[in-house]
Every structure is written in C-alpha cells, then in structure tokens.
Design an enzyme around this catalytic site. Structure first.
Site, short mmCIF file in Angstrom:
data_model
loop_
_atom_site.label_atom_id
_atom_site.label_comp_id
_atom_site.label_asym_id
_atom_site.label_seq_id
_atom_site.Cartn_x
_atom_site.Cartn_y
_atom_site.Cartn_z
N TYR A 279 0.82 -1.21 0.00
CA TYR A 279 0.00 0.00 0.00
C TYR A 279 0.85 1.26 0.00
CZ TYR A 279 -4.39 -2.42 0.10
OH TYR A 279 -5.45 -3.20 -0.29
N ASN B 279 -12.37 2.79 -7.12
CA ASN B 279 -10.97 3.21 -6.98
C ASN B 279 -10.72 3.83 -5.61
OD1 ASN B 279 -10.87 2.36 -9.60
ND2 ASN B 279 -10.89 4.41 -10.48
N ASP C 283 -8.00 5.73 -5.18
CA ASP C 283 -6.92 6.69 -5.48
C ASP C 283 -7.31 8.17 -5.29
OD1 ASP C 283 -7.41 5.90 -9.00
OD2 ASP C 283 -8.45 7.39 -7.76
N HIS D 295 -14.93 1.20 -2.13
CA HIS D 295 -13.90 0.31 -1.57
C HIS D 295 -12.88 1.07 -0.71
CE1 HIS D 295 -14.89 -2.62 -5.09
NE2 HIS D 295 -15.81 -2.62 -4.16
N CYS E 186 -7.60 2.20 12.82
CA CYS E 186 -7.08 1.18 13.73
C CYS E 186 -7.83 -0.13 13.53
CB CYS E 186 -7.24 1.65 15.18
SG CYS E 186 -6.62 0.45 16.38
N CYS F 95 -9.59 0.05 17.80
CA CYS F 95 -10.37 1.18 18.32
C CYS F 95 -10.93 2.00 17.16
CB CYS F 95 -9.51 2.06 19.23
SG CYS F 95 -8.34 3.11 18.33
N CYS G 35 -1.10 2.01 16.49
CA CYS G 35 -2.05 3.03 16.99
C CYS G 35 -1.70 3.37 18.44
CB CYS G 35 -3.47 2.46 16.92
SG CYS G 35 -4.73 3.55 17.61
N CYS H 270 -3.45 3.07 20.83
CA CYS H 270 -4.04 2.06 21.72
C CYS H 270 -3.20 0.79 21.72
CB CYS H 270 -5.47 1.73 21.29
SG CYS H 270 -5.54 0.66 19.84
C1 BV8 Z 1 -18.18 -8.75 0.03
C2 BV8 Z 1 -9.95 -2.17 -2.46
C3 BV8 Z 1 -19.64 -9.69 1.59
C4 BV8 Z 1 -8.63 -2.67 -2.00
C5 BV8 Z 1 -11.13 -3.93 -3.73
C6 BV8 Z 1 -17.07 -15.87 -5.77
C7 BV8 Z 1 -17.92 -15.48 -6.80
C8 BV8 Z 1 -18.49 -14.17 -6.80
C9 BV8 Z 1 -18.18 -13.22 -5.79
C10 BV8 Z 1 -17.34 -13.65 -4.79
C11 BV8 Z 1 -16.80 -14.94 -4.78
N1 BV8 Z 1 -16.04 -15.05 -3.72
C12 BV8 Z 1 -16.08 -13.86 -3.04
C13 BV8 Z 1 -16.87 -13.00 -3.70
C14 BV8 Z 1 -17.19 -11.60 -3.35
C15 BV8 Z 1 -15.98 -10.71 -3.69
C16 BV8 Z 1 -15.75 -10.69 -5.20
O1 BV8 Z 1 -16.48 -10.04 -5.94
N2 BV8 Z 1 -14.69 -11.45 -5.61
C17 BV8 Z 1 -14.38 -11.51 -7.07
C18 BV8 Z 1 -12.87 -11.49 -7.23
C19 BV8 Z 1 -14.96 -12.78 -7.65
N3 BV8 Z 1 -16.36 -9.39 -3.23
C20 BV8 Z 1 -16.02 -9.06 -1.95
O2 BV8 Z 1 -15.33 -9.74 -1.21
C21 BV8 Z 1 -16.59 -7.75 -1.47
N4 BV8 Z 1 -17.15 -7.90 -0.16
O3 BV8 Z 1 -18.73 -9.39 -0.85
O4 BV8 Z 1 -18.56 -8.79 1.34
C22 BV8 Z 1 -19.81 -9.64 3.04
C23 BV8 Z 1 -21.03 -9.15 3.50
C24 BV8 Z 1 -21.22 -9.15 4.90
C25 BV8 Z 1 -20.21 -9.61 5.77
C26 BV8 Z 1 -18.98 -10.06 5.25
C27 BV8 Z 1 -18.75 -10.06 3.85
C28 BV8 Z 1 -15.45 -6.69 -1.32
C29 BV8 Z 1 -14.89 -6.36 -2.68
C30 BV8 Z 1 -13.91 -5.17 -2.54
C31 BV8 Z 1 -12.49 -5.64 -2.53
N5 BV8 Z 1 -11.58 -4.47 -2.60
N6 BV8 Z 1 -10.33 -2.80 -3.73
C32 BV8 Z 1 -7.51 -2.30 -2.96
O5 BV8 Z 1 -7.79 -1.68 -4.01
O6 BV8 Z 1 -6.36 -2.60 -2.59
S1 BV8 Z 1 -11.61 -4.64 -5.24
C33 BV8 Z 1 -10.52 -3.97 -6.43
O7 BV8 Z 1 -10.56 -4.88 -7.51
C34 BV8 Z 1 -10.94 -2.65 -7.03
O8 BV8 Z 1 -11.47 -1.78 -6.08
C35 BV8 Z 1 -11.97 -3.08 -8.07
O9 BV8 Z 1 -13.22 -3.26 -7.46
C36 BV8 Z 1 -11.49 -4.45 -8.48
C37 BV8 Z 1 -10.80 -4.38 -9.79
O10 BV8 Z 1 -11.80 -4.22 -10.77
P1 BV8 Z 1 -11.70 -2.97 -11.81
O11 BV8 Z 1 -11.60 -1.71 -11.06
O12 BV8 Z 1 -12.79 -3.18 -12.77
O13 BV8 Z 1 -10.27 -3.17 -12.50
P2 BV8 Z 1 -9.81 -4.35 -13.47
O14 BV8 Z 1 -8.34 -4.27 -13.50
O15 BV8 Z 1 -10.48 -5.61 -13.09
O16 BV8 Z 1 -10.39 -3.92 -14.91
C38 BV8 Z 1 -9.95 -2.71 -15.47
C39 BV8 Z 1 -10.88 -2.50 -16.67
O17 BV8 Z 1 -10.55 -1.25 -17.25
C40 BV8 Z 1 -10.73 -3.58 -17.75
O18 BV8 Z 1 -12.01 -3.96 -18.22
C41 BV8 Z 1 -9.93 -2.86 -18.85
O19 BV8 Z 1 -10.28 -3.29 -20.15
C42 BV8 Z 1 -10.37 -1.41 -18.66
N7 BV8 Z 1 -9.39 -0.39 -19.07
C43 BV8 Z 1 -8.03 -0.50 -19.06
N8 BV8 Z 1 -7.48 0.70 -19.48
C44 BV8 Z 1 -8.53 1.55 -19.71
C45 BV8 Z 1 -9.74 0.86 -19.43
N9 BV8 Z 1 -10.96 1.44 -19.56
C46 BV8 Z 1 -10.98 2.75 -20.00
N10 BV8 Z 1 -9.86 3.48 -20.26
C47 BV8 Z 1 -8.62 2.91 -20.13
N11 BV8 Z 1 -7.54 3.63 -20.40
ZN ZN Z 2 -6.38 1.95 18.12
#
Ligand code: BV8
Ligand code: ZN
Length: 239
Positions: free
Chosen positions: A64, A98, A100, A115, A123, A126, A143, A145
């Site tokens: 990160y 994003n 960012d 996200h 933390c 806390c 932290c 704490c």
């Molecule tokens: C949850 C933050 C429930 C951190 C991120 C099995 C099947 C289905 C779903 C699941 C499964 N197992 C688990 C799940 C759920 C899971 C999920 O969806 N997994 C996927 C991998 C299958 N989701 C979760 O876990 C979510 N939480 O479901 O919680 C719950 C409820 C109650 C209690 C407990 C739990 C949490 C998901 C969030 C994770 N954090 N980011 C960090 O960034 O470090 S996700 C992260 O990856 C990004 O934020 C973003 O969401 C994702 C990447 O996707 P994109 O942004 O679309 O990027 P990508 O590279 O994939 O694609 C880029 C696109 O741009 C391409 O299409 C490309 O062609 C295009 N492109 C390229 N250049 C350009 C362009 N377009 C235009 N112009 C350009 N120049």
């Molecule tokens: Zn703390």
C-alpha cells in the site's frame, strides 16, 4: 447513433458514473488485470484480504505504501476532468471502486468510494481513523491504543461501508443515464450497480477498450479509452 444518445444526454437530469481502475490507467496507475495486477510475485486479489494482512502486515503495508506513492505522484486525466466539469451542467454522482482519490482531485464533489481510500488509515481495534499525513518510518504503524493500523480500504471478504453502499444503490436506481467506465465488473457487489440502473430504465453507456460481461446489455458500448472517449461523448451534451 450518437444523435439519439445526444438528445437523451441533453435531457438527462441525473447522470451517474460507475468507475474502476481503467479510468486511472492513463494517469499511470496500474489496473488489477493481467500483468498490471501483479506486485512482486503476489496477485493483488491475494494481498487485498484481511488474512494476508494478519499473516504478514509488513508486506501488505509495503504494497500500500508503494501504491500510495504512485497515486500521490499521479494526476487526474481528461476522463476524470470531463466528469468533474459536467457537474456545471448536470447532477452528477460518481460511484467508484478506486481508492486513489483522483475523481475528487479532478474536482468531482459527489464521489462515493465503495472500496475505501488509500489516503486514510484506521485502527484494527479502536475507532481511530485519520487522513495520512506522511509515510511511516516503522511498518506496520501502531495506533496509540497499541494495536496495528491498517489502510481504510475494503478487502475481499469484508462488507462495503453500509452507508456509502446504501447511497450508491439509491443513486444507481434513480439516474437517467449511467456511464460504466474502466471496469471489468468482476467484483461484487459493485458490479450490480449497472443492473439497478438498467432496471430503472436508465440509458446505459459503457467506455472500455475491452468487452465486459455487460457490454451486450448496454445502449452504447464504446471500445476506447476513457481519457479519449469521455471528452468526445460529453461534448454532445448541449450545455
Ligand atoms: C463482500 C480495495 C460480503 C482494496 C477492492 C465468488 C464469486 C463471486 C463473488 C465472490 C466470490 N467469492 C467472493 C466473492 C465476493 C468478492 C468478489 O467479488 N470477488 C471476485 C474477485 C470474484 N467481493 C467481496 O469480497 C466484497 N465484499 O462481498 O462482502 C460480506 C457481506 C457481509 C459480511 C462479510 C462479507 C469486497 C470487494 C472489494 C475488494 N476491494 N479494492 C484495494 O484496491 O487494494 S476490489 C478492487 O478490484 C478494485 O477496487 C476493483 O473493485 C477491483 C478491480 O476491478 P476494476 O476496477 O474493474 O479493475 P480491473 O483491472 O479488473 O479492470 C480494469 C478494466 O478497465 C478492464 O475492463 C480494462 O479493459 C479497462 N481499461 C483498461 N485501461 C482503460 C480501461 N478502460 C478505460 N480506459 C482505459 N484507459
Ligand atoms: Zn487503536
């Protein structure tokens, strides 16, 4: 083709953008797909989990910190700026995956960070949470704490912030036009937002150099980059 869209765009009151890593790609920030998605030998999807963090918090923090440096050195591109400019003429909401902060830096005022944000820390125990001032000498930082701090982002397996998710569903379900820009729609629940808009009869426009799982349900799916296509498209909106 564009004429019909141009009218709809000009008549639209509320326009919602769902954005992903692709909109920041032309600002020099790697996406999660393909070779971009690898850091050292780790897959981004592996590192962005609570288990990876507790297994090796120093490693996840180093990832990160490196991303934060890249992001702080980056500038919003024409894609981000065009969306921010549109606020002068239309009600615009940005639902972004994003972390960012480039939409806000481009001037967008209604940004929902589904996200989390890489410039905020919290933390693990806390309720301490604050914007990061500068880098940490020691990783992982501790932290007052005594517990370790973490980036204020949503990791896989963690729920999205419920207030932000609730508002995002609200905006998606009540917009006239939805732009789906730079996202592979691979991650849920964010990838459900276009469905809410479609169900509400919104005009659906996708901008992505590659096809996605929803391309054939779009009214218009443009195979181009966001920094190139968005200025052209939004020039159609009669101001
Ligand atoms: C949850 C933050 C429930 C951190 C991120 C099995 C099947 C289905 C779903 C699941 C499964 N197992 C688990 C799940 C759920 C899971 C999920 O969806 N997994 C996927 C991998 C299958 N989701 C979760 O876990 C979510 N939480 O479901 O919680 C719950 C409820 C109650 C209690 C407990 C739990 C949490 C998901 C969030 C994770 N954090 N980011 C960090 O960034 O470090 S996700 C992260 O990856 C990004 O934020 C973003 O969401 C994702 C990447 O996707 P994109 O942004 O679309 O990027 P990508 O590279 O994939 O694609 C880029 C696109 O741009 C391409 O299409 C490309 O062609 C295009 N492109 C390229 N250049 C350009 C362009 N377009 C235009 N112009 C350009 N120049
Ligand atoms: Zn703390």
């Amino acid at each position: 083709m564009f004429e019909s869209i141009a009218d709809k765009l000009s008549q639209a009151e509320k326009i919602v953008f769902v954005t992903g890593a692709g909109i920041s790609q032309e600002s020099g920030i790697p996406t999660f797909r393909g070779k971009d998605g690898l850091w050292r030998k780790y897959d981004a999807m592996q590192l962005a989990t609570i288990d990876a963090f507790y297994e090796n918090p120093k490693l996840v923090w180093e990832w990160y910190e490196e991303r934060r440096k890249t992001i702080l050195a980056a500038k919003p591109n024409a894609g981000h700026i065009t969306i921010a400019d549109l606020e002068k003429f239309k009600r615009v909401h940005v639902l972004t995956q994003n972390i960012d902060g480039l939409h806000q830096r481009a001037g967008s005022s209604q940004v929902y960070e589904l996200h989390g944000s890489i410039v905020t820390i919290k933390c693990t125990v806390c309720d301490f949470k604050e914007k990061m001032a500068n880098s940490f000498s020691e990783l992982p930082p501790i932290c007052k704490c005594g517990n370790i701090l973490r980036p204020d982002v949503v990791w896989f397996g963690e729920p999205l912030p419920q207030d932000i998710w609730g508002q995002a569903m609200e905006e998606a379900s009540s917009c006239d036009v939805m732009f789906v820009v730079g996202t592979s729609l691979a991650v849920s629940p964010a990838n459900m937002l276009p469905l809410y808009a479609k169900q509400n009869g919104a005009i659906m426009i996708e901008v992505n150099p590659e096809e996605t799982s929803m391309s054939n349900t779009m009214d218009l799916s443009i195979r181009s980059t966001s920094a190139k296509a968005l200025p052209e498209l939004l020039s159609l909106v009669d101001k």
